[in-house]
Design an enzyme around this catalytic site. Structure first.
Site, PDB file in Angstrom:
ATOM      1  N   ASP A 131       2.993   4.746   4.877  1.00  0.00           N
ATOM      2  CA  ASP A 131       2.726   4.325   6.249  1.00  0.00           C
ATOM      3  C   ASP A 131       2.566   2.802   6.342  1.00  0.00           C
ATOM      4  O   ASP A 131       2.410   2.261   7.428  1.00  0.00           O
ATOM      5  CB  ASP A 131       1.493   5.028   6.826  1.00  0.00           C
ATOM      6  CG  ASP A 131       0.277   4.934   5.923  1.00  0.00           C
ATOM      7  OD1 ASP A 131       0.366   4.279   4.865  1.00  0.00           O
ATOM      8  OD2 ASP A 131      -0.764   5.537   6.256  1.00  0.00           O
ATOM      9  N   HIS A 132       2.587   2.125   5.190  1.00  0.00           N
ATOM     10  CA  HIS A 132       2.629   0.661   5.122  1.00  0.00           C
ATOM     11  C   HIS A 132       4.011   0.241   4.630  1.00  0.00           C
ATOM     12  O   HIS A 132       4.738   1.037   4.009  1.00  0.00           O
ATOM     13  CB  HIS A 132       1.587   0.118   4.142  1.00  0.00           C
ATOM     14  CG  HIS A 132       0.179   0.236   4.602  1.00  0.00           C
ATOM     15  ND1 HIS A 132      -0.602  -0.850   4.945  1.00  0.00           N
ATOM     16  CD2 HIS A 132      -0.622   1.329   4.774  1.00  0.00           C
ATOM     17  CE1 HIS A 132      -1.813  -0.448   5.291  1.00  0.00           C
ATOM     18  NE2 HIS A 132      -1.850   0.877   5.202  1.00  0.00           N
TER      19      HIS A 132
ATOM     20  N   ASN B  11      -7.129  -4.323   5.374  1.00  0.00           N
ATOM     21  CA  ASN B  11      -7.678  -3.435   6.410  1.00  0.00           C
ATOM     22  C   ASN B  11      -8.258  -4.207   7.580  1.00  0.00           C
ATOM     23  O   ASN B  11      -9.361  -3.907   8.073  1.00  0.00           O
ATOM     24  CB  ASN B  11      -8.730  -2.498   5.818  1.00  0.00           C
ATOM     25  CG  ASN B  11      -8.146  -1.147   5.436  1.00  0.00           C
ATOM     26  OD1 ASN B  11      -7.388  -0.544   6.194  1.00  0.00           O
ATOM     27  ND2 ASN B  11      -8.471  -0.681   4.235  1.00  0.00           N
TER      28      ASN B  11
ATOM     29  N   ASP C 295      -3.828  -4.924   0.996  1.00  0.00           N
ATOM     30  CA  ASP C 295      -4.220  -4.261   2.242  1.00  0.00           C
ATOM     31  C   ASP C 295      -5.665  -4.659   2.517  1.00  0.00           C
ATOM     32  O   ASP C 295      -6.594  -4.111   1.933  1.00  0.00           O
ATOM     33  CB  ASP C 295      -4.088  -2.746   2.097  1.00  0.00           C
ATOM     34  CG  ASP C 295      -4.514  -1.995   3.356  1.00  0.00           C
ATOM     35  OD1 ASP C 295      -4.832  -2.661   4.368  1.00  0.00           O
ATOM     36  OD2 ASP C 295      -4.531  -0.749   3.323  1.00  0.00           O
TER      37      ASP C 295
ATOM     38  N   ASN D 186       0.868  -1.172   0.000  1.00  0.00           N
ATOM     39  CA  ASN D 186       0.000   0.000   0.000  1.00  0.00           C
ATOM     40  C   ASN D 186       0.908   1.226   0.000  1.00  0.00           C
ATOM     41  O   ASN D 186       1.578   1.521   0.994  1.00  0.00           O
ATOM     42  CB  ASN D 186      -0.913   0.003   1.238  1.00  0.00           C
ATOM     43  CG  ASN D 186      -1.839   1.210   1.283  1.00  0.00           C
ATOM     44  OD1 ASN D 186      -1.474   2.316   0.915  1.00  0.00           O
ATOM     45  ND2 ASN D 186      -3.051   0.998   1.763  1.00  0.00           N
TER      46      ASN D 186
ATOM     47  N   GLU E   9      -3.970   1.557  -3.071  1.00  0.00           N
ATOM     48  CA  GLU E   9      -4.138   2.985  -2.753  1.00  0.00           C
ATOM     49  C   GLU E   9      -3.183   3.844  -3.586  1.00  0.00           C
ATOM     50  O   GLU E   9      -2.454   4.669  -3.049  1.00  0.00           O
ATOM     51  CB  GLU E   9      -3.949   3.241  -1.249  1.00  0.00           C
ATOM     52  CG  GLU E   9      -4.620   4.527  -0.797  1.00  0.00           C
ATOM     53  CD  GLU E   9      -4.548   4.774   0.693  1.00  0.00           C
ATOM     54  OE1 GLU E   9      -5.089   5.800   1.143  1.00  0.00           O
ATOM     55  OE2 GLU E   9      -3.971   3.936   1.426  1.00  0.00           O
TER      56      GLU E   9
END
Length: 503
Positions: free
Chosen positions: A491-492, A389, A387, A183, A214
């Site tokens: 951030d991943h 989530n 991802d 991601n 994303e």
């Protein structure tokens, strides 16, 4: 008594009082003893003079005021006078001590003073203890009536054993197919900040397939000549596949890059994404009959592939699952000869959980049904990755047990239960299956909270596989899975899956 004798007695008493008034103070114990001794001697002399005077005067000695009781009274009065004059500034304990009569010995007076001082000292100690206790009670924090919950706070990352290597594949005469999922939280920002990040990642881990989530791209971004996103990996030997959101701009989006293979299986041309004619499944596992293209440096690989290159290419690619699912660009499905592989970006439930019901009651159920149908129709295993989530287990959450997690997207009881249902439908979380006790291995960290450095993260990125891919008697076997936490830019972090493909 004659008048002369009486006058003499008065003069003697006056002299005595005069002498007593010049005594040393009682602060000096030796001086205090000396005063008492002088007083007793002077009184005795006065008594003798009075006795002699009375004898001369014819007065009986029994009537003279020189009896022992009178002498003691005078001595006590004298001592009291001395105490009054010399102990005005002494503490109360010392004043009480000095009221003893002259008959009490100096040693006894000293002993009594010590007893009184000890008593006062004990009283002071007791007072100090009470004060100290009160101060401690007011300054110390109040005790908690109930101990706080011992939340899991694992921030250290366990060392993982390397379960598979190229040398092991070489010894088996097989090929290692590597897939990475990442991601990127906005591909334009990543490429602007680190233009070679994707290429470097592919080269470092010798990837056959790179899946992104994303990307936050629209078609216009891909066609923009200034951004140069479309075709960015073509020159490095990868075929590209894109899926963009049409529901919202700068939102969601996925991409897949598959390493190009220049091969002509059975004399038929191949375009890098799919063959012009579907070949039989057995032909994909025949010995290699074609060569690879040069790498990014223009050099040919040192060794021929141990398997047919057709096994490494998808025969079909689509991003169409259903009308309500496709408009956010969340999926790309690739049909390989040995499995169906889906790159997925599962919807986030939102900060206020406004999409929780959509995610758990619609999306999760629809996607599971779609993949089950694919598995049944093709008769081949399935893999979905990306991802998702969801932080499923306690070991996937750095602070599992914290009260606020029940209302935080990705870790709500509803989301975790929904993912459990997907796995119980007959699928396996690859990383947790291979490393069941691994702790501290996360793929997401909040940048706003600065959680990456202390490794306070969540594991949100997964590879979910059919169980037959873990059967070591099969031709395609899942061998290892791991995170790449040192890869920055989002951030991943990327997660990797290694599969052994036997000839």
């Amino acid at each position: 008594m004659s008048l002369s004798a009486k006058r003499q007695t008065v003069r003697t008493r006056t002299t005595l009082r005069s002498k007593v008034g010049k005594t040393p103070t009682l602060e000096d114990e030796d001086g205090y003893n000396q005063v008492a001794k002088t007083t007793e001697t002077t009184v005795a002399e006065v008594s003798m003079e009075e006795t002699e005077a009375n004898a001369k005067d014819g007065t009986p000695s029994s009537t003279v005021s020189t009896s022992p009781q009178r002498k003691r009274g005078r001595s006590k009065k004298t001592d009291n006078d001395i105490s009054e004059n010399n102990n005005k500034d002494l503490p109360l304990a010392d004043e009480e001590t000095t009221t003893n009569n002259t008959a009490t010995s100096p040693k006894k007076k000293k002993a009594k003073r010590k007893v009184t001082q000890k008593k006062n000292s004990d009283d002071e100690d007791a007072t100090d203890k009470v004060i100290t206790k009160k101060l401690a009670a007011t300054s110390s924090p109040p005790k908690k009536t109930k101990a706080a919950a011992d939340h899991q706070r694992i921030t250290e990352r366990d060392d993982l054993p390397k379960l598979w290597t190229d040398d092991m594949a070489k010894a088996n005469g097989s090929y290692t197919f590597r897939i990475a999922s990442w991601n990127v939280a906005g591909l334009r920002a990543l490429v602007k900040k680190s233009p070679t990040a994707l290429v470097d990642l592919c080269n470092k881990y010798n990837l056959d397939m790179l899946c992104l989530q994303e990307t936050k791209l629209q078609e216009m971004h891909l066609e923009d000549p200034k951004l140069k996103l479309k075709g960015m990996m073509e020159e490095h030997g990868f075929v590209e596949h894109w899926s963009c959101s049409t529901a919202k701009k700068g939102y969601s989006g996925t991409a897949v890059f598959v390493k190009r293979r220049s091969c002509i299986p059975n004399g038929e041309k191949e375009n890098g994404a799919k063959a012009t004619k579907q070949t039989k499944i057995g032909s994909f596992f025949s010995p290699a009959t074609s060569t690879q293209v040069p790498d990014s440096n223009g050099s040919m690989p040192d060794l021929e592939l141990p398997i047919n290159p057709e096994q490494l290419l998808p025969t079909a690619v689509t991003d169409k699952l259903g009308e309500t699912i496709d408009n956010e660009g969340r999926t790309i499905i690739l049909d390989f000869p040995w499995a169906t592989v889906a790159n997925v970006y599962v919807p986030n439930s939102g900060q206020n959980l406004e999409r929780l019901d959509f995610r758990t009651k619609e999306w999760d159920k629809f996607f599971l049904q779609y993949m089950q149908t694919k598995e049944k129709n093709r008769g081949l295993p399935i893999v979905w990755l990306g991802d998702l989530n969801i932080a499923h287990k306690a070991s996937d959450i750095w602070n599992d047990g914290a009260k606020h997690l029940d209302k935080q997207a990705g870790v709500t009881p509803q989301e975790r239960a929904s993912f459990t249902e997907q796995l119980e439908a007959g699928y396996v979380d690859a990383f947790r299956h291979l490393h069941p006790n691994a702790r501290g291995h996360y793929s997401y960290w909040s940048q706003r909270a600065g959680n990456r450095e202390p490794n306070k993260g969540l594991r949100l990125d997964y590879f979910v596989c059919s169980p037959q891919l873990f059967d070591k008697t099969n031709q395609v076997i899942v061998r290892d899975s791991f995170m790449v936490p040192d890869q920055l830019g989002s951030d991943h972090c990327p997660v990797v899956l290694e599969l052994e493909i036997k000839p």
